[in-house]
Design an enzyme around this catalytic site. Structure first.
Site, PDB file in Angstrom:
ATOM      1  N   SER A 235       0.852  -1.195   0.000  1.00  0.00           N
ATOM      2  CA  SER A 235       0.000   0.000   0.000  1.00  0.00           C
ATOM      3  C   SER A 235       0.878   1.232   0.000  1.00  0.00           C
ATOM      4  O   SER A 235       2.039   1.183   0.419  1.00  0.00           O
ATOM      5  CB  SER A 235      -0.890  -0.007   1.253  1.00  0.00           C
ATOM      6  OG  SER A 235      -1.537   1.230   1.432  1.00  0.00           O
TER       7      SER A 235
ATOM      8  N   TYR B 236      -2.071  -0.542  10.520  1.00  0.00           N
ATOM      9  CA  TYR B 236      -2.087  -0.872   9.096  1.00  0.00           C
ATOM     10  C   TYR B 236      -0.788  -0.424   8.428  1.00  0.00           C
ATOM     11  O   TYR B 236      -0.168  -1.182   7.666  1.00  0.00           O
ATOM     12  CB  TYR B 236      -3.296  -0.212   8.430  1.00  0.00           C
ATOM     13  CG  TYR B 236      -3.482  -0.558   6.968  1.00  0.00           C
ATOM     14  CD1 TYR B 236      -4.065  -1.771   6.596  1.00  0.00           C
ATOM     15  CD2 TYR B 236      -3.100   0.322   5.961  1.00  0.00           C
ATOM     16  CE1 TYR B 236      -4.249  -2.092   5.251  1.00  0.00           C
ATOM     17  CE2 TYR B 236      -3.279   0.010   4.633  1.00  0.00           C
ATOM     18  CZ  TYR B 236      -3.856  -1.197   4.274  1.00  0.00           C
ATOM     19  OH  TYR B 236      -4.026  -1.515   2.948  1.00  0.00           O
TER      20      TYR B 236
END
Length: 350
Positions: free
Chosen positions: A173, A186
């Site tokens: 990501s 995350y």
């Protein structure tokens, strides 16, 4: 080789590789043939995992699908078969459980054969501030988003090394390159995923296993439902003011939504609010577009894929701007408020 010759070699190769990169801006890179390759995709029951399966299927690959959602995998398998996959196998596997990963991996090797393209795609997000996130959710995030990569590599990489042939794909990501307010766990997992994939890739090169390729994918938010609700307050106000002016002449205004489809760089965002001031700088990504770019990166042995392309610039700016400048820029772009209205994927979408 003496110091002088070694230095000349490095300079000449550096020039050549830069020229080569420039040429590839205009000349398409040669794509490798992956027909017959065994492709394993984790998190294949929905979203990007399902779309990648369909794209890989179009290249006559053998697909192995992993997910915890059996109904979702059945649908993915159906779509993949109709798209040209030579064979499709699917297995329920909780990637957060090391023992289950090893057990299902052994089953795959017995029933299908050695995996030659491994796509670590499974991921979860809590969407909570660090101090509000329960320990169990933090542990689950790390187990799914990074520890599972360790176990799948351990299970399938030995055969790739033995054959000096394979491809490791990590769906990380942009949050694995730049920290995001409200995504501490995350971000930690995705930074780890990037670092892990880079390090193993270098280990392979250092041991002469240059036939095992690595692709690290770092996309911005994708419109799959995983980050539903992510937007900035300031942006909503800006959007509403703009829409009211526009709607007075041409549109119908209702609840802050634009009742037509906005096309940004060829990506369609229908009936939704733009989430920041500069939609062309960081658009919410269309899932089909992302899946196609990932498969293209695999076929051309591209090591890093950042989406949208402006992420290359933003990542570079992060490394050259001083912290105060970076914070001012982040506040201006709304990066500090992305998670304020986070909802995440609904159960119905799962």
């Amino acid at each position: 080789m003496n110091f002088f010759l070694e230095t000349i070699k490095v300079l000449l190769l550096s020039i050549w590789y830069n020229v080569e990169s420039f040429i590839y801006l205009f000349v398409p890179m040669k794509k490798k043939n992956i027909a017959g390759e065994v492709v394993l995709i984790t998190g294949a029951g929905s979203g990007i995992g399902r779309l990648m399966a369909q794209e890989f299927a179009a290249h006559s690959t053998v697909l192995v699908l992993w997910d915890i959602n059996q109904e979702g995998m059945k649908e993915t398998a159906r779509l993949a078969k109709s798209n040209g996959a030579s064979r499709v196998h699917y297995y329920i596997c909780d990637c957060s459980d090391k023992n289950e990963v090893y057990r299902v991996a052994d089953q795959v090797k017995r029933e299908v054969g050695d995996v030659s393209i491994l796509v670590n795609n499974a991921g979860i997000v809590t969407g909570k501030k660090f101090m509000d996130a329960p320990d169990s959710l933090i542990e689950k995030t790390m187990d799914v988003n990074i520890m599972a990569h360790f176990w799948t590599y351990k299970a399938f990489l030995p055969a790739m090394i033995a054959n000096n042939h394979g491809h490791l794909v990590s769906i990380a990501s942009s949050a694995g390159l730049i920290g995001v307010n409200g995504l501490a766990d995350y971000c930690a997992s995705k930074f780890a995923a990037v670092g892990f994939a880079e390090s193993v890739g270098l280990e392979l090169l250092a041991t002469g296993k240059d036939g095992v390729k690595t692709t690290i994918v770092c996309p911005y938010f994708i419109n799959t439902g995983m980050f539903d609700g992510c937007q900035t307050k300031s942006s909503i106000r800006t959007l509403k003011r703009w829409c009211r002016k526009l709607c007075m002449a041409t549109q119908t205004w209702k609840n802050g939504f634009i009742q037509h489809e906005l096309v940004v760089h060829g990506q369609i965002h229908g009936y939704q609010q733009l989430h920041h001031k500069w939609p062309r700088l960081l658009p919410i990504l269309n899932p089909d577009y992302v899946a196609k770019k990932i498969i293209h990166a695999v076929l051309t042995d591209q090591v890093y894929l950042l989406l949208p392309r402006t992420m290359y610039l933003i990542t570079a700016l992060k490394n050259v701007l001083n912290m105060k400048q970076a914070i001012v820029l982040g506040q201006y772009l709304g990066a500090f408020n992305l998670m304020d209205t986070f909802r995440g994927r609904s159960r119905k979408q799962d």
